[in-house]
Design a protein around this motif. Sequence first.
Motif, PDB file in Angstrom:
ATOM      1  N   VAL A  30       5.699   4.063   6.336  1.00  0.00           N
ATOM      2  CA  VAL A  30       5.480   3.812   4.897  1.00  0.00           C
ATOM      3  C   VAL A  30       4.546   4.854   4.315  1.00  0.00           C
ATOM      4  N   ARG A  31       3.515   5.219   5.080  1.00  0.00           N
ATOM      5  CA  ARG A  31       2.582   6.234   4.574  1.00  0.00           C
ATOM      6  C   ARG A  31       3.295   7.564   4.382  1.00  0.00           C
ATOM      7  N   ALA A  34       5.653   7.287   1.460  1.00  0.00           N
ATOM      8  CA  ALA A  34       4.891   7.220   0.211  1.00  0.00           C
ATOM      9  C   ALA A  34       4.363   8.595  -0.179  1.00  0.00           C
ATOM     10  N   GLU A  35       3.845   9.360   0.806  1.00  0.00           N
ATOM     11  CA  GLU A  35       3.325  10.693   0.497  1.00  0.00           C
ATOM     12  C   GLU A  35       4.438  11.616   0.011  1.00  0.00           C
ATOM     13  N   ALA A  38       5.450  10.443  -3.528  1.00  0.00           N
ATOM     14  CA  ALA A  38       4.465  10.832  -4.535  1.00  0.00           C
ATOM     15  C   ALA A  38       4.492  12.341  -4.765  1.00  0.00           C
ATOM     16  N   SER A 158      -1.244   7.937  -2.591  1.00  0.00           N
ATOM     17  CA  SER A 158      -0.935   7.835  -1.167  1.00  0.00           C
ATOM     18  C   SER A 158      -1.871   6.853  -0.467  1.00  0.00           C
ATOM     19  N   ILE A 161      -1.009   3.242  -1.474  1.00  0.00           N
ATOM     20  CA  ILE A 161       0.188   2.767  -0.778  1.00  0.00           C
ATOM     21  C   ILE A 161      -0.122   2.523   0.692  1.00  0.00           C
ATOM     22  N   THR A 162      -0.966   3.400   1.287  1.00  0.00           N
ATOM     23  CA  THR A 162      -1.318   3.235   2.691  1.00  0.00           C
ATOM     24  C   THR A 162      -2.079   1.936   2.913  1.00  0.00           C
ATOM     25  N   ALA A 165       0.305  -0.886   2.589  1.00  0.00           N
ATOM     26  CA  ALA A 165       1.134  -0.986   3.788  1.00  0.00           C
ATOM     27  C   ALA A 165       0.322  -1.539   4.960  1.00  0.00           C
TER      28      ALA A 165
END
Length: 453
Positions: A30-31, A34-35, A38, A158, A161-162, A165
Motif C-alpha cells: 500500500v505504501r 500510494a507513493e 501520489a 505518502s 496513507i502509510t 495502511a
Amino acid sequence: MKVFGSIRRRLFFQLAGVAAILTLVFILVVRGVAERAAEGTQDDILTASATAIADSLHSEGGAITLDLPYSALSMLGTLNQDRVFYRVSVAGKTLTGYGDLPLPDLVPNVGARVVATLDYRGEAVRLVSVSRRIGPAANATTAVITVAQTRQGLAAISQQITWTATGVGIVFLLLATVLSLWAANSALAPISRLTGAVTRRGPSDMRPVRAETPEELVPLVEALNSLMARLRASLSRTEDFITEAAHRVRTPLATVRSQAEITHRKLNKPHHKQAIREMIRAIDQSSRSAGQMLDHAMVTFRSDALARDTLDLRALLAETCDRLEPTAELKDIKVLRDLPDDPVTLQGDGILLQAAMMNILDNAIKYSPDESDITITLQQNDQIRLSISDQGRGFGNADLGEITKRYQRGDNVGHVVGSGLGLTIAEEVARVHGGRLDITHNQEGGACVSLLF
C-alpha cells in the motif's frame, strides 16, 4: 511419554505468523502504491501546468512573448505548502522564470515530457519539462518549459496513507490473531471431543470408540480400538483364568476342611489338635481368598454391562443381614438395624450392590470382638448413605486412602483370616454406580464403612 510442545500453540503461532507477514506485505504494498499514485498525480499536475504555460507562448514580429496564465501555477498551490518553480527557455536562453532551474539534458519531443527528481536550492523537487515549436514552420524556435515543485506535499500524502495502511494492518493483524486462536481451537476440537469420550469411560470400559472423528484421525482411532480389543481379550482371558482357578480351588478345599474337622475331633493330643486347627485356619483363608477373587471377577465382568434395575436398598440390605446373621451369632454379635420405614430406591445392579454389602458386613463381623454390636444405618437425604459401624479393632495406623487397594489390609489384623479384597470390591461397586466409599474411625473404637450414592 515425551511431550513435544503443543499442537494448538504451534498452529496458533503459525497462523499468527502468516497473518503478521501478510500484514507487513500489505503495508509495504500500500505504501509503494500510494507513493507511486501520489507521484503520478503530482507529475500530471506539473505536466498540466507546463502545458498551460506552453500554450500561452506567442510569436509576434519574430519576438516570443508569454502571457503567464494565473491558473498554470495556482493549480500547484493545492498541494500542501509546496514551493513552485518554473523556467521558460527559448533557444537556450531564459525567457522568464528561475534562470538556475536545471533544464533536461535532452529536449523532449513535442507532445512528450521529461520527468526527474533532483535537489534544487537545498530541497528535493519534482521537475517536468515539455517543449513547443514557436513561430512560422520555416523559422520555428524550440521553447522548453520546465515546472518544478517541492515534495513536501507528496511526502505528507505518502505518510498519511502509510499511517492509514499501518492502522488498518494492525487491526487486521489483531483480528487475524483472534481468528487464528479460534481456528486452532476449532481445528483441534475433534481431538478434545475424542479425548473426552475416552476419558469419561470407566477403568474397565474397553468398548470401541464411536465418537465422530475427522478423516485425519481415523487411523489413530482405528489403532486405539484395535489396542482396546486386544486388551479386552487379554483381560477376559485373565478373569476367566481367575474364575476357573477359584472354582477349582474352593471345591477341594471344602473337602479337605471337612476331613480336617473330622480328624480334629478324633485327636487327643493338644499339639496335634493345634496343628489341625492351623490347617483349618489356612484352609479357611484360602477358601475366603478364592471366594473374594470370584466376587472381584464378577464385579469386573458385570461392570462392563451394568444392570440398571430399580432396586429397594432397604430390602436388599435386610436380605444381606439375614444371610450373615448366623455368622454373627456364632460370636454373640448383635446386628442392629436402623432402616427407614419407606423403600429407598436406586437404579443399579442388585448382584453387585449385595456383593459390596456382604463384603463390608462380613469384614465388620470378622474383625469385631465377641459380644459386641454392629450398627447398620440407611439414610436418604440429598444422597443415600448406607453405613456399617462396628466396635472392632479398626484399621490401626493404616492409610485410609490406601486401604482399598487390592490385597491391602490394616496393620493390626493379627491372625484374622482375610484376603484384602473386601473393601476393593465395595469401592469398585460404588464407583460403577456413580457413588463412593467412605471409611472413618469411630471415636469409641472400631470403624465405619459407608456407601454413598
